[in-house]
Scaffold this motif. Structure first.
Motif, PDB file in Angstrom:
ATOM      1  N   MET A 136       0.836  -1.179   0.000  1.00 48.27           N
ATOM      2  CA  MET A 136       0.000   0.000   0.000  1.00 48.27           C
ATOM      3  C   MET A 136       0.882   1.244   0.000  1.00 48.27           C
ATOM      4  N   ASN A 137       0.575   2.172  -0.863  1.00 49.27           N
ATOM      5  CA  ASN A 137       1.342   3.401  -0.958  1.00 49.27           C
ATOM      6  C   ASN A 137       1.032   4.330   0.203  1.00 49.27           C
ATOM      7  N   ALA A 138       2.053   5.025   0.663  1.00 46.54           N
ATOM      8  CA  ALA A 138       1.895   6.027   1.712  1.00 46.54           C
ATOM      9  C   ALA A 138       2.271   7.376   1.130  1.00 46.54           C
ATOM     10  N   ASP A 139       1.478   8.404   1.434  1.00 47.25           N
ATOM     11  CA  ASP A 139       1.783   9.735   0.922  1.00 47.25           C
ATOM     12  C   ASP A 139       3.131  10.203   1.447  1.00 47.25           C
ATOM     13  N   SER A 140       3.926  10.710   0.535  1.00 41.69           N
ATOM     14  CA  SER A 140       5.224  11.288   0.867  1.00 41.69           C
ATOM     15  C   SER A 140       5.304  12.659   0.225  1.00 41.69           C
ATOM     16  N   HIS A 141       6.082  13.530   0.835  1.00 42.35           N
ATOM     17  CA  HIS A 141       6.267  14.881   0.328  1.00 42.35           C
ATOM     18  C   HIS A 141       7.676  14.992  -0.228  1.00 42.35           C
ATOM     19  N   PHE A 142       7.781  15.482  -1.440  1.00 42.51           N
ATOM     20  CA  PHE A 142       9.063  15.622  -2.111  1.00 42.51           C
ATOM     21  C   PHE A 142       9.247  17.070  -2.531  1.00 42.51           C
ATOM     22  N   MET A 143      10.429  17.590  -2.284  1.00 38.73           N
ATOM     23  CA  MET A 143      10.757  18.945  -2.699  1.00 38.73           C
ATOM     24  C   MET A 143      11.454  18.883  -4.054  1.00 38.73           C
ATOM     25  N   ARG A 158       6.697  21.797  -3.635  1.00 33.24           N
ATOM     26  CA  ARG A 158       6.372  20.613  -2.833  1.00 33.24           C
ATOM     27  C   ARG A 158       5.420  19.735  -3.644  1.00 33.24           C
ATOM     28  N   PHE A 159       5.798  18.475  -3.806  1.00 31.95           N
ATOM     29  CA  PHE A 159       5.008  17.513  -4.579  1.00 31.95           C
ATOM     30  C   PHE A 159       4.646  16.363  -3.646  1.00 31.95           C
ATOM     31  N   THR A 160       3.362  16.090  -3.500  1.00 28.97           N
ATOM     32  CA  THR A 160       2.890  15.027  -2.616  1.00 28.97           C
ATOM     33  C   THR A 160       2.312  13.909  -3.464  1.00 28.97           C
ATOM     34  N   VAL A 161       2.803  12.687  -3.204  1.00 31.74           N
ATOM     35  CA  VAL A 161       2.351  11.531  -3.979  1.00 31.74           C
ATOM     36  C   VAL A 161       2.518  10.275  -3.125  1.00 31.74           C
ATOM     37  N   GLY A 162       1.678   9.302  -3.351  1.00 30.59           N
ATOM     38  CA  GLY A 162       1.788   8.023  -2.647  1.00 30.59           C
ATOM     39  C   GLY A 162       2.859   7.158  -3.270  1.00 30.59           C
ATOM     40  N   VAL A 163       3.790   6.694  -2.446  1.00 31.30           N
ATOM     41  CA  VAL A 163       4.888   5.832  -2.898  1.00 31.30           C
ATOM     42  C   VAL A 163       4.938   4.620  -1.975  1.00 31.30           C
ATOM     43  N   HIS A 164       5.167   3.458  -2.548  1.00 30.78           N
ATOM     44  CA  HIS A 164       5.258   2.238  -1.747  1.00 30.78           C
ATOM     45  C   HIS A 164       6.425   2.361  -0.760  1.00 30.78           C
TER      46      HIS A 164
END
Length: 97
Positions: free
Chosen positions: A1-8, A57-63
């Motif tokens: 299941m992917n969890a939201d992560s924040h990437f700059m 800031r880019f928020t996306v779900g990543v395993h």
């Protein structure tokens, strides 16, 4: 299941991601996840870093396993974890093994 992560990301990296997503015919989040998987497991990754400030800031779900692989990559490269998003968006897929 992917969890939201924040990437700059830098502005250039974000534009690059949008352009690649359009070229692949994918939503931006899906394109990022696909690139993240590739980068996380690449033995000899190469990048076209923009050198710009990480202001987006880019928020996306990543395993979680992919995220762990990306963290390991930053350790191998000796760069801060905050650079993960920039690395993913500027990864040169055709040159990676």
């Amino acid at each position: 299941m992917n969890a939201d992560s924040h990437f700059m990301l830098s502005r250039d990296a974000l534009v690059n991601l949008h352009n690649e997503a359009k070229r692949m015919g994918l939503p931006v989040g899906t394109a990022f996840r696909r690139k993240a998987c590739h980068v996380a497991w690449a033995r000899k990754p190469e990048f076209r870093l923009s050198g710009g400030n990480l202001t987006r800031r880019f928020t996306v779900g990543v395993h979680p396993n992919v995220y762990a692989g990306l963290v390991d990559l930053t350790k191998r490269l000796g760069v801060p974890v905050a650079c993960i998003g920039e690395l993913v968006c500027t990864h040169i897929a055709e040159d990676a093994e």
